[in-house]
Scaffold this motif. Sequence first.
Motif, short mmCIF file in Angstrom:
data_model
loop_
_atom_site.label_atom_id
_atom_site.label_comp_id
_atom_site.label_asym_id
_atom_site.label_seq_id
_atom_site.Cartn_x
_atom_site.Cartn_y
_atom_site.Cartn_z
N HIS A 79 0.85 -1.19 0.00
CA HIS A 79 0.00 0.00 0.00
C HIS A 79 0.88 1.24 0.00
O HIS A 79 2.09 1.15 0.22
N ASP A 80 0.25 2.35 -0.23
CA ASP A 80 0.99 3.60 -0.26
C ASP A 80 0.17 4.65 0.49
O ASP A 80 -0.88 5.08 0.01
N GLU A 81 0.59 4.98 1.67
CA GLU A 81 -0.13 5.97 2.47
C GLU A 81 0.88 6.96 3.06
O GLU A 81 2.03 6.60 3.34
N ASP A 82 0.45 8.20 3.24
CA ASP A 82 1.26 9.19 3.93
C ASP A 82 0.31 10.10 4.71
O ASP A 82 -0.91 9.95 4.64
N PHE A 83 0.88 11.06 5.42
CA PHE A 83 0.04 11.91 6.27
C PHE A 83 -0.88 12.82 5.45
O PHE A 83 -1.98 13.13 5.90
N GLY A 84 -0.43 13.24 4.28
CA GLY A 84 -1.30 14.03 3.42
C GLY A 84 -2.57 13.25 3.08
O GLY A 84 -3.69 13.78 3.12
N GLN A 85 -2.40 11.98 2.76
CA GLN A 85 -3.56 11.14 2.45
C GLN A 85 -4.42 10.93 3.70
O GLN A 85 -5.65 10.90 3.63
N THR A 86 -3.75 10.77 4.85
CA THR A 86 -4.51 10.58 6.09
C THR A 86 -5.36 11.81 6.39
O THR A 86 -6.54 11.70 6.72
N PHE A 87 -4.77 13.00 6.23
CA PHE A 87 -5.54 14.23 6.45
C PHE A 87 -6.72 14.28 5.47
O PHE A 87 -7.83 14.65 5.85
N GLY A 88 -6.47 13.89 4.22
CA GLY A 88 -7.53 13.86 3.22
C GLY A 88 -8.62 12.87 3.59
O GLY A 88 -9.81 13.12 3.45
N TYR A 89 -8.20 11.71 4.11
CA TYR A 89 -9.14 10.68 4.52
C TYR A 89 -10.01 11.17 5.67
O TYR A 89 -11.18 10.81 5.78
N TRP A 90 -9.39 12.01 6.51
CA TRP A 90 -10.15 12.56 7.64
C TRP A 90 -11.07 13.70 7.22
O TRP A 90 -11.80 14.25 8.04
N GLY A 91 -10.98 14.09 5.97
CA GLY A 91 -11.89 15.11 5.46
C GLY A 91 -11.27 16.48 5.29
O GLY A 91 -11.97 17.45 4.96
N VAL A 92 -9.97 16.62 5.53
CA VAL A 92 -9.31 17.91 5.36
C VAL A 92 -9.20 18.20 3.85
O VAL A 92 -8.74 17.35 3.09
N GLU A 93 -9.63 19.39 3.46
CA GLU A 93 -9.55 19.77 2.04
C GLU A 93 -8.08 19.93 1.64
O GLU A 93 -7.23 20.26 2.48
N SER A 94 -7.82 19.75 0.35
CA SER A 94 -6.42 19.77 -0.08
C SER A 94 -5.84 21.19 -0.03
O SER A 94 -4.63 21.37 0.12
N GLY A 95 -6.70 22.20 -0.16
CA GLY A 95 -6.18 23.56 -0.25
C GLY A 95 -5.57 23.77 -1.63
O GLY A 95 -5.56 22.86 -2.47
#
Lengths: 324, 233
Positions: free
Chosen positions: B125-141
């Motif tokens: 798999h490929d995950e990082d904190f940017g993806q985690t923030f996105g998964y939590w619903g944080v907009e990309s900006g």
Amino acid sequence: MKKSLIALAVAGAMTAPMIAQADATLYGSFRIGLEQAEDSDLDLVDQSSRIGIKGDVDLGLENTTGLFHWEANVSTADSGAYSSGIFGKRLAYIGAKGDWGKVLAGRQYHPHYLLINAPVGVFNPGANGYGERFYVAARTLNGAVDFKRVDNSIAYYSPNISGLTIIAGGVFASSGSDSDGTLDDTVDGYNVAATYTVNGLTISGSVASVESGVEDTDVWGLAVSYKSGPFAVALTHEDGEKDTGTSLEQDATHLMGKYTVGTTSVYARYATFDDNSLTTDLDQWGLGVTRVMGNGRVFAEYIDNDSDDASFGDKAQIGYRLDF
Amino acid sequence: MKAKLRSLLVAGAVSIMLSQPSVAADVEVDPWEGFNRAMFSFNDGLDTYALKPVSQGYKAIMPDIAETGVSNFFGNLSDVGTLLNNLLQGKFSNATQDFARIAFNSTFGLAGLIDVATPMGIEKHDEDFGQTFGYWGVESGPYLVLPFFGPTTVRDGIGRVPDYLVDPVRQLDDNGARNAMYATRIINDRAELLEAEKLISGDKYTFVRDAYLQKRAFSIVDGDGENYDESNF
């Protein structure tokens, strides 16, 4: 054509009685690990490889079948592992089973071990330095009669009644000296245990005792385990006392968690051990992963043993196992 | 036949949408385009005259098997961050597989040089904190191009800080060894892109931006985005 018919007739005549006689299975499990122990060189170690034969025998009774089971260790790593020969002793018992339950006689797994210790036995190596280190009955109070696989024993397992199974067993070893007349004349040990399973929850309890002439051992244990989907947890507690003139008291608590995805399992275990002859409690925790591939599996495991206990250092092991 | 025609229409519609983003969409996702283009130009120059030639040399000199070993080694290290982020996203099944990959590749796979977990059927798999923030619903900006670090977004850029903190390479005590590891990883990562960059056509800046944003959107939902469900058309 004629020859074929004769051959078929002969084969049929021979096969029928063989089926009626017995149904035996040859099985085995070969396991080897590469171990790195604290302050030691790498070591290729056998992990309780075994072969066995087991089967059912028709007794000509309506509700009762005979059974037999023999199993022995074979070492994949050391030629001198078993001083008595190429095999190490494991199991050898016969019995009978039916809708009334089952009776086993011979050298067999101690019900206390099956109910109280096995639920937290997730690590592949059975060695003392791994998960079995703090099994009070089967390891740390280990007296003349083993609480893991016990000789000279007869055990009765009741049928499963709405999830409840009751077990009662006795050891008839005649091994103790009774010159002073203090020993019981009939039973050298006993075990009464029960286990109840409902909706993935299993609760077990066991009381066992052994009298061997020079030392008396009494243990009791409780185990609670729960399985739901990929999660499995188990909590066990054992308390034991051995009287060899002075009283040795020990107790241990084990907590195990396991998560399984497909054929991959990740598991962790924590155990704490108290001994009245020691000034501090001992602790052990471990983490492991196993991947099952058909009849084979590989595993990688790490055990952190309490630093106060010089006899057991930390250990890491990778292993390979094949079953047939 | 009808289904095949519908698939073709869907594919056509998607490719048109992807290849011709509207100007309004550009402004929405890339309001800092002026700054970003300047940074992109800086990075592109750095890449053209330094990183790319070094990576090409690396690829030419290194035997394929050694190249694969290096790639596997860093891939194994990256699984540590992936494991942590899968746990933070509550994806316990994936985290279990990540843990199994790290355990088996680090031992049977000789410190990660051989990827034994993949042929064993344990998915990477490929995950990082940017993806985690996105998964939590944080907009990309807004889209953002950072000097040296390349394309990102405000969210993913912030995510790089915890990514850095949990990077196993960072745990190395020896400065020289740590920096050598960083350099090797950058060259290895760049060398892996040499083939892919041949696909770039048109305005390089726009291509890289759109590819980056689409890949991130795809990665956050692990490829399960509703845009890819044919029944939605």
